[in-house]
Motif scaffolding. Structure first.
Motif, mmCIF file in Angstrom:
data_model
loop_
_atom_site.group_PDB
_atom_site.id
_atom_site.type_symbol
_atom_site.label_atom_id
_atom_site.label_comp_id
_atom_site.label_asym_id
_atom_site.label_seq_id
_atom_site.Cartn_x
_atom_site.Cartn_y
_atom_site.Cartn_z
ATOM 1 N N VAL B 153 -25.113 10.387 -56.940
ATOM 2 C CA VAL B 153 -24.748 8.967 -56.909
ATOM 3 C C VAL B 153 -23.321 8.796 -56.412
ATOM 4 C CG1 VAL B 153 -26.327 8.301 -58.747
ATOM 5 C CG2 VAL B 153 -24.014 8.980 -59.330
ATOM 6 N N GLY B 154 -23.181 8.029 -55.359
ATOM 7 C CA GLY B 154 -21.885 7.612 -54.863
ATOM 8 C C GLY B 154 -20.826 8.696 -54.810
ATOM 9 N N GLN B 155 -19.763 8.485 -55.551
ATOM 10 C CA GLN B 155 -18.583 9.321 -55.369
ATOM 11 C C GLN B 155 -18.629 10.635 -56.124
ATOM 12 O OE1 GLN B 155 -15.782 5.952 -56.526
ATOM 13 N NE2 GLN B 155 -14.632 6.936 -54.884
ATOM 14 N N SER B 156 -19.634 10.789 -56.991
ATOM 15 C CA SER B 156 -19.565 11.967 -57.865
ATOM 16 C C SER B 156 -19.576 13.276 -57.081
ATOM 17 C CB SER B 156 -20.707 11.943 -58.881
ATOM 18 O OG SER B 156 -21.954 11.886 -58.229
ATOM 19 N N GLU B 157 -20.296 13.307 -55.948
ATOM 20 C CA GLU B 157 -20.295 14.554 -55.179
ATOM 21 C C GLU B 157 -18.924 14.834 -54.588
ATOM 22 O OE1 GLU B 157 -24.090 12.458 -55.059
ATOM 23 O OE2 GLU B 157 -22.122 11.980 -54.253
ATOM 24 N N THR B 158 -18.305 13.788 -54.060
ATOM 25 C CA THR B 158 -16.979 13.961 -53.469
ATOM 26 C C THR B 158 -16.029 14.506 -54.522
ATOM 27 O OG1 THR B 158 -17.495 11.939 -52.278
ATOM 28 C CG2 THR B 158 -15.251 12.784 -52.073
ATOM 29 N N LEU B 159 -16.170 13.943 -55.709
ATOM 30 C CA LEU B 159 -15.340 14.340 -56.831
ATOM 31 C C LEU B 159 -15.555 15.827 -57.151
ATOM 32 C CD1 LEU B 159 -15.137 12.155 -60.005
ATOM 33 C CD2 LEU B 159 -15.751 14.547 -60.230
ATOM 34 N N VAL B 160 -16.820 16.227 -57.238
ATOM 35 C CA VAL B 160 -17.130 17.615 -57.560
ATOM 36 C C VAL B 160 -16.725 18.542 -56.409
ATOM 37 C CG1 VAL B 160 -18.999 19.257 -58.001
ATOM 38 C CG2 VAL B 160 -18.970 17.056 -59.184
ATOM 39 N N ALA B 161 -16.998 18.099 -55.173
ATOM 40 C CA ALA B 161 -16.643 18.927 -54.012
ATOM 41 C C ALA B 161 -15.134 19.207 -54.012
ATOM 42 C CB ALA B 161 -17.051 18.231 -52.723
ATOM 43 N N GLY B 162 -14.374 18.295 -54.620
ATOM 44 C CA GLY B 162 -12.929 18.451 -54.655
ATOM 45 C C GLY B 162 -12.429 19.388 -55.739
ATOM 46 N N MET B 163 -13.347 19.948 -56.515
ATOM 47 C CA MET B 163 -12.890 20.844 -57.588
ATOM 48 C C MET B 163 -13.628 22.176 -57.618
ATOM 49 S SD MET B 163 -14.534 19.116 -61.039
ATOM 50 C CE MET B 163 -13.800 17.513 -60.807
ATOM 51 N N VAL B 164 -14.435 22.427 -56.582
ATOM 52 C CA VAL B 164 -15.183 23.693 -56.554
ATOM 53 C C VAL B 164 -14.830 24.521 -55.311
ATOM 54 C CG1 VAL B 164 -17.113 22.778 -57.886
ATOM 55 C CG2 VAL B 164 -17.128 22.596 -55.384
ATOM 56 N N ASP B 165 -15.242 25.798 -55.383
ATOM 57 C CA ASP B 165 -14.994 26.702 -54.254
ATOM 58 C C ASP B 165 -16.081 26.568 -53.205
ATOM 59 O OD1 ASP B 165 -12.759 27.854 -55.579
ATOM 60 O OD2 ASP B 165 -14.145 29.064 -56.780
ATOM 61 N N ALA B 269 -5.247 25.578 -54.149
ATOM 62 C CA ALA B 269 -3.890 25.023 -54.251
ATOM 63 C C ALA B 269 -3.875 23.584 -53.724
ATOM 64 C CB ALA B 269 -2.912 25.896 -53.471
ATOM 65 N N ALA B 270 -4.550 23.388 -52.600
ATOM 66 C CA ALA B 270 -4.588 22.048 -51.999
ATOM 67 C C ALA B 270 -5.346 21.081 -52.910
ATOM 68 C CB ALA B 270 -5.258 22.119 -50.632
ATOM 69 N N GLN B 271 -6.427 21.581 -53.529
ATOM 70 C CA GLN B 271 -7.182 20.733 -54.450
ATOM 71 C C GLN B 271 -6.300 20.312 -55.618
ATOM 72 O OE1 GLN B 271 -10.519 23.189 -55.581
ATOM 73 N NE2 GLN B 271 -11.877 22.334 -54.003
ATOM 74 N N ALA B 272 -5.583 21.286 -56.176
ATOM 75 C CA ALA B 272 -4.728 20.997 -57.331
ATOM 76 C C ALA B 272 -3.668 19.968 -56.961
ATOM 77 C CB ALA B 272 -4.070 22.277 -57.827
ATOM 78 N N ARG B 273 -3.074 20.172 -55.760
ATOM 79 C CA ARG B 273 -2.026 19.241 -55.341
ATOM 80 C C ARG B 273 -2.583 17.834 -55.183
ATOM 81 N NH1 ARG B 273 2.906 20.843 -52.354
ATOM 82 N NH2 ARG B 273 4.192 18.992 -52.527
ATOM 83 N N SER B 274 -3.758 17.725 -54.578
ATOM 84 C CA SER B 274 -4.291 16.376 -54.361
ATOM 85 C C SER B 274 -4.704 15.732 -55.687
ATOM 86 C CB SER B 274 -5.468 16.411 -53.391
ATOM 87 O OG SER B 274 -6.563 17.074 -53.965
ATOM 88 N N TRP B 275 -5.149 16.557 -56.659
ATOM 89 C CA TRP B 275 -5.454 15.992 -57.984
ATOM 90 C C TRP B 275 -4.174 15.422 -58.594
ATOM 91 C CZ3 TRP B 275 -10.055 14.672 -59.022
ATOM 92 C CH2 TRP B 275 -11.159 15.467 -58.662
ATOM 93 N N PHE B 276 -3.102 16.186 -58.446
ATOM 94 C CA PHE B 276 -1.799 15.749 -58.984
ATOM 95 C C PHE B 276 -1.396 14.421 -58.353
ATOM 96 C CE2 PHE B 276 2.768 16.032 -57.603
ATOM 97 C CZ PHE B 276 3.313 15.499 -58.762
#
Lengths: 325, 325
Positions: B153-165, B269-276
């Motif tokens: 649903v909607g953004q949840s994949e983008t969200l998950v894609a942003g925190m996995v390898d 590292a890039a994921q962590a920075r963008s979360w920050f």
């Protein structure tokens, strides 16, 4: 020239006035910015609207020749066509590679057409507002179609897709090869895919490419804004002028379908609202990054995060440093 | 239990401690939030890392049965597997439809596996941080693989894609039909597409679907993080257990390729920075929307914009109302 005079000439369709107005919109000078805002407000006051069409395609697909042939088809039907270009790379290259009049010589001489190269010193942030404002000015100047051309680099398509009624993806035959492969996400934004250069020896490969993309589009979930059978992929040849009328017919079908259902108006309202909210966000961030100390703090924490500091912890520290607005 | 004890038990692999810790992470209570932050910091201190794998697929593709079979394959190889779920819809439905242990009975009884349903009161904003923190806790608890399942649903994949390898897209045979058609943008995020239910009478359609998506993937430009030949589409059957080993081999190939080139570490590292940076943005906006007057002002201007007010003009007015941070 006073702003009022300029606005009047603009609305009267004076293209020198339009050029001047867009130059003001593109300027960073505070006084220019203020005048630009008055002009945009005056433009909005006219209530005139054009069909806003976005066009993207990687270098080599023949964007300029397509725009020239397609633009001449439209002016041939009595439509006034403005061509704007969004090209963030021009900031680096120092010059525009889009909207180059020498590459659209016949269209640029057409009295019903206006071609505006992308500003050479543009960076993506500013481009969004400048382009939206330039579109508004073209609408006020009485253009029927505003074509916003963008080169397929990174965010520029998303940016353009967020300010147009319809988004075209231009491809060349042989879409499957590494050189041209569509950047991820772009196919998702396309309302219509056009395979250019469908002529001579490339006709057969163009038809294959067209079928390939049509197949790929069928794998995507239907969007509520798409009429039955859309999005679709069509073949066209800027050189021979074939397929252009069909492309325009498809565009009109999509837009008519959306207009009848209020989708077009709703989309424009939603676009405007998100531009507003985005600018507020950007404005708040600009205050943050405008402060040298806070910018340094942000960068330092960002580096710590990359080195392993928990992002939430870092964000909490950063926010603690910032007084509430 | 003191935070220190809890952290120790967590690191020792005590699953009750892990469950308790994740509950604290999911809580909105200020004291829980503070304890959760200490736990996450302690978790980060262990330096342990798991393979973070995201998995999405529309309802009906057999996510649960796939995760059960795939998870058992991994635990059968001695790997410790944690399954987390991100399901914004559970906030509305009031209950979780993901990570339901009754739908993964054998895996949930496996001592090497841990399944955590998605929090029932989650909204997307909070989910991002809570899920990232839960992943960190699972890593500290010594899991080798953390599978983050999300409903399409909607953004949840983008969200998950942003925190996995690595991000998996699960499909069922007949991917072309309206019912299952992949939501736009998801195919773009997939590192690997798996067509499930490739068994019995569905084997042939599954192979066709696999070929269709493989063809579509070939139309997309190659990304620097993809090994030669990737992303690809493979067939699998959770019911018969076929294709699962091949899927795992593909995952290992992708991850090894990225690890060797430092792509994995750089991406994290890039994921962590963008979360920050995102959390700082959200924090600033929260202050804005936390103030009733400003929230009302924002809504009023938003409505004016939808009615025709220039977005930039509206943003300027809004920002003028806000004192600099």
């Amino acid at each position: 020239m006073q702003t009022e005079d300029l606005a009047q000439k603009l609305v009267a369709g004076d293209r020198r006035a339009l050029a001047r107005a867009i130059t003001l919109v593109e300027s960073r000078r505070a006084d220019h910015r203020a005048e630009a805002r008055r002009l945009v407000a005056a433009a909005a006051g006219t209530g005139r609207q054009a069909l806003r069409i976005g066009l993207t395609g990687t270098p080599g697909v023949g964007k300029s020749s397509f725009i020239e042939s397609f633009g001449l088809l439209l002016t041939g039907r009595g439509l006034r066509v403005a061509v704007l270009a969004v090209d963030p790379s021009s900031a680096r290259s120092g010059g525009s590679i889009l909207g180059d009049k020498t590459r659209m010589e016949r269209l640029s001489r057409d009295p019903l057409a206006y071609i505006r190269p992308s500003p050479s010193q543009a960076e993506l942030g500013g481009i969004a507002r400048r382009t939206r404002e330039a579109v508004a000015l073209c609408e006020a100047a009485g253009f029927d179609v505003v074509l916003v051309e963008t080169v397929g680099v990174g965010q520029s398509e998303t940016l353009v897709a967020g300010m147009v009624d319809l988004f075209l993806l231009l491809l060349a035959p042989g879409g499957g090869d590494e050189l041209q492969g569509v950047k991820r996400g772009i196919m998702e934004m396309a309302d219509l895919i056009l395979v250019n250069k469908a002529d001579g020896g490339l006709l057969a490969p163009a038809r294959r490419t067209c079928a390939d993309y049509a197949g790929a589009l069928r794998l995507l979930r239907k969007r509520p804004q798409d009429p039955p059978g859309y999005p679709k992929a069509l073949c066209a040849s800027a050189a021979e002028g074939t397929g252009l009328a069909e492309a325009w017919a498809a565009i009109e079908e999509i837009l008519a379908w959306r207009r009848e259902r209020g989708i077009l108006a709703a989309a424009r309202a939603a676009q405007a609202r998100s531009w507003f909210e985005e600018e507020v966000r950007q404005g708040l961030l600009a205050r943050l990054t405008g402060d040298a100390h806070q910018r340094a703090r942000m960068a330092a924490l960002g580096a710590e995060v990359e080195a392993g500091l928990d992002p939430s912890e870092a964000a909490a520290r950063m926010l603690a440093d910032l007084r509430a607005p």
